[in-house]
Design a protein around this motif. Structure first.
Motif, short mmCIF file in Angstrom:
data_model
loop_
_atom_site.label_atom_id
_atom_site.label_comp_id
_atom_site.label_asym_id
_atom_site.label_seq_id
_atom_site.Cartn_x
_atom_site.Cartn_y
_atom_site.Cartn_z
N LYS A 93 -6.35 -24.49 -26.30
CA LYS A 93 -5.39 -24.51 -25.17
C LYS A 93 -5.92 -25.35 -23.97
O LYS A 93 -5.31 -25.97 -23.10
N ILE A 94 -7.22 -25.00 -23.44
CA ILE A 94 -8.10 -25.73 -22.63
C ILE A 94 -8.13 -27.00 -23.02
O ILE A 94 -9.14 -27.35 -23.95
N LYS A 95 -7.55 -28.29 -22.71
CA LYS A 95 -7.72 -29.62 -23.35
C LYS A 95 -8.88 -30.53 -22.97
O LYS A 95 -9.19 -31.18 -23.63
N CYS A 153 -4.91 -18.31 -12.66
CA CYS A 153 -5.72 -19.65 -12.93
C CYS A 153 -5.06 -20.26 -13.92
O CYS A 153 -4.71 -21.45 -13.92
N ALA A 154 -4.40 -19.34 -15.04
CA ALA A 154 -3.70 -20.04 -15.88
C ALA A 154 -2.23 -20.66 -15.47
O ALA A 154 -1.77 -21.90 -15.67
N GLY A 155 -1.88 -20.03 -14.48
CA GLY A 155 -0.48 -20.29 -13.68
C GLY A 155 -0.69 -21.74 -13.04
O GLY A 155 0.08 -22.63 -13.09
N GLU A 156 -1.88 -21.76 -12.34
CA GLU A 156 -2.32 -23.08 -11.66
C GLU A 156 -2.38 -24.33 -12.76
O GLU A 156 -1.85 -25.30 -12.23
N ALA A 189 -1.02 -24.40 -15.70
CA ALA A 189 0.27 -24.45 -16.22
C ALA A 189 1.32 -25.44 -15.28
O ALA A 189 2.06 -26.33 -15.80
N GLN A 190 1.22 -25.39 -14.07
CA GLN A 190 1.89 -26.09 -13.31
C GLN A 190 1.64 -27.54 -13.17
O GLN A 190 2.66 -28.57 -13.13
N GLN A 203 -0.31 -29.04 -15.87
CA GLN A 203 -0.38 -29.82 -17.36
C GLN A 203 0.29 -29.01 -18.43
O GLN A 203 0.15 -29.27 -19.65
N GLY A 204 1.24 -27.98 -18.17
CA GLY A 204 2.01 -27.37 -19.19
C GLY A 204 1.80 -25.95 -19.44
O GLY A 204 0.48 -25.56 -18.82
N TYR A 205 2.39 -25.10 -20.33
CA TYR A 205 1.90 -23.87 -20.52
C TYR A 205 0.53 -23.46 -20.77
O TYR A 205 0.03 -24.05 -21.88
N LEU A 206 0.14 -22.43 -20.26
CA LEU A 206 -1.14 -22.00 -20.52
C LEU A 206 -1.43 -20.51 -20.31
O LEU A 206 -0.90 -20.00 -18.93
N SER A 207 -1.56 -19.53 -21.12
CA SER A 207 -1.46 -18.30 -20.77
C SER A 207 -2.70 -17.55 -20.39
O SER A 207 -3.99 -18.22 -20.77
N ASP A 208 -2.81 -16.26 -19.73
CA ASP A 208 -4.12 -15.85 -19.47
C ASP A 208 -4.84 -15.33 -20.88
O ASP A 208 -6.13 -15.35 -20.87
N THR A 209 -4.26 -15.03 -21.77
CA THR A 209 -4.87 -14.80 -22.92
C THR A 209 -5.57 -15.64 -23.67
O THR A 209 -6.71 -15.71 -24.08
N ALA A 210 -4.95 -17.10 -23.53
CA ALA A 210 -5.60 -18.19 -24.01
C ALA A 210 -7.02 -18.52 -23.18
O ALA A 210 -7.86 -18.86 -24.05
#
Length: 76
Positions: A26-28, A50-53, A55-56, A58-65
């Motif tokens: 998920k972290i590319k 952090c995931a939200g930042e 995601a804005q 580079q696309g969706y990224l959840s805190d779980t990922a």
């Protein structure tokens, strides 16, 4: 952009060499990992923020990922 100018030219290769970044999930990229670490540690944001930042940009990224990719960090 200014921050990237002060990084070593081979920071990408060093991330793999020092096993800070092993493979994209998920972290590319090492750059995306660096952005997450700086947001989490430097700005004291939660994993969800952090995931939200990221995601804005580079696309969706959840805190779980994020937590799964940082699993060794959270064991200690």
């Amino acid at each position: 952009a200014q921050f990237l100018q002060v990084l070593p030219a081979d920071y990408h290769e060093q991330a793999y060499a020092f096993k800070a970044f092993a493979r994209p999930r998920k972290i590319k990229s090492p750059l995306q990992l660096l952005q997450l670490v700086l947001a989490y540690c430097g700005l004291d944001l939660s994993l969800r923020s952090c995931a939200g930042e990221v995601a804005q940009r580079q696309g969706y990224l959840s805190d779980t990922a994020v937590k799964k990719d940082w699993k060794p960090v959270f064991r200690g």
